[in-house]
Design an enzyme around this catalytic site. Structure first.
Site, PDB file in Angstrom:
ATOM      1  N   ASP A   1       1.050   1.338   7.799  1.00 18.68           N
ATOM      2  CA  ASP A   1       1.473   2.013   7.054  1.00 18.68           C
ATOM      3  C   ASP A   1       2.519   1.169   6.162  1.00 18.68           C
ATOM      4  OD1 ASP A   1       0.203   4.373   7.286  1.00 18.68           O
ATOM      5  OD2 ASP A   1       1.380   4.965   8.793  1.00 18.68           O
TER       6      ASP A   1
ATOM      7  N   ASP B   1      -4.392   7.112   3.171  1.00 20.51           N
ATOM      8  CA  ASP B   1      -3.598   8.514   3.186  1.00 20.51           C
ATOM      9  C   ASP B   1      -3.486   9.030   2.132  1.00 20.51           C
ATOM     10  OD1 ASP B   1      -3.244   7.907   5.998  1.00 20.51           O
ATOM     11  OD2 ASP B   1      -1.369   7.170   5.785  1.00 20.51           O
TER      12      ASP B   1
END
Length: 153
Positions: free
Chosen positions: A113, A129
């Site tokens: 991430d 995401d």
């Protein structure tokens, strides 16, 4: 292959490619991250071994296999369906994002991430995401505003 299904695969492929590129570049970010837009958004590398909001952390292979089953099930269910543009776009965004995160869980054992919101305390996330979220919103809008498009499914 119809024009619509070609559009689906093109969107899903672009999402997957962008996701892969950003995740390959993410480990090179500074350890403390940096600000892109002051007070709004920054970049910081993080590794997530769970799913949304770090649920099921520490079980990346399980979540990867579950993701694989969902992606395959979705493709099987969708292969002979006809959709209008809005839900088709949403489903393509979701397919590309889900595939990107699933591959990371199976190959790396975690999902990289890198996007950090600075205006609110929110978990660090990635391109996949974001596409999953936008895709879900598009599908929900199509369900609420044009339920007749889903009636034949």
């Amino acid at each position: 292959m119809t024009k619509k299904s070609l559009g689906f695969w093109l969107i899903a492929a672009v999402v997957l490619i962008l996701d892969r590129i950003t995740k390959e570049l993410a480990p090179g970010l500074p350890a403390d991250g940096f600000t892109l837009i002051p007070g709004v958004i920054g970049l910081r590398y993080a590794e997530n071994t769970g799913i949304a909001f770090s649920l099921l952390s520490g079980l990346p292979r399980l979540t990867g296999v579950l993701g694989l089953a969902i992606v395959i099930g979705g493709f099987v269910w969708l292969r002979n369906k006809e959709f209008v543009a809005l839900p088709l776009t949403g489903l393509a965004l979701m397919a590309g994002g889900a595939t990107g995160n699933m591959l990371d869980r199976l190959i790396r054992g975690f999902v990289p991430d890198m996007i950090e919101t600075l205006f609110v305390n929110f978990p660090v996330f990635n391109v996949a995401d974001s596409c999953l979220t936008v895709g879900c919103v598009l599908v929900m809008i199509s369900l609420l505003c044009r339920p007749q498009d889903w009636a034949k499914l």
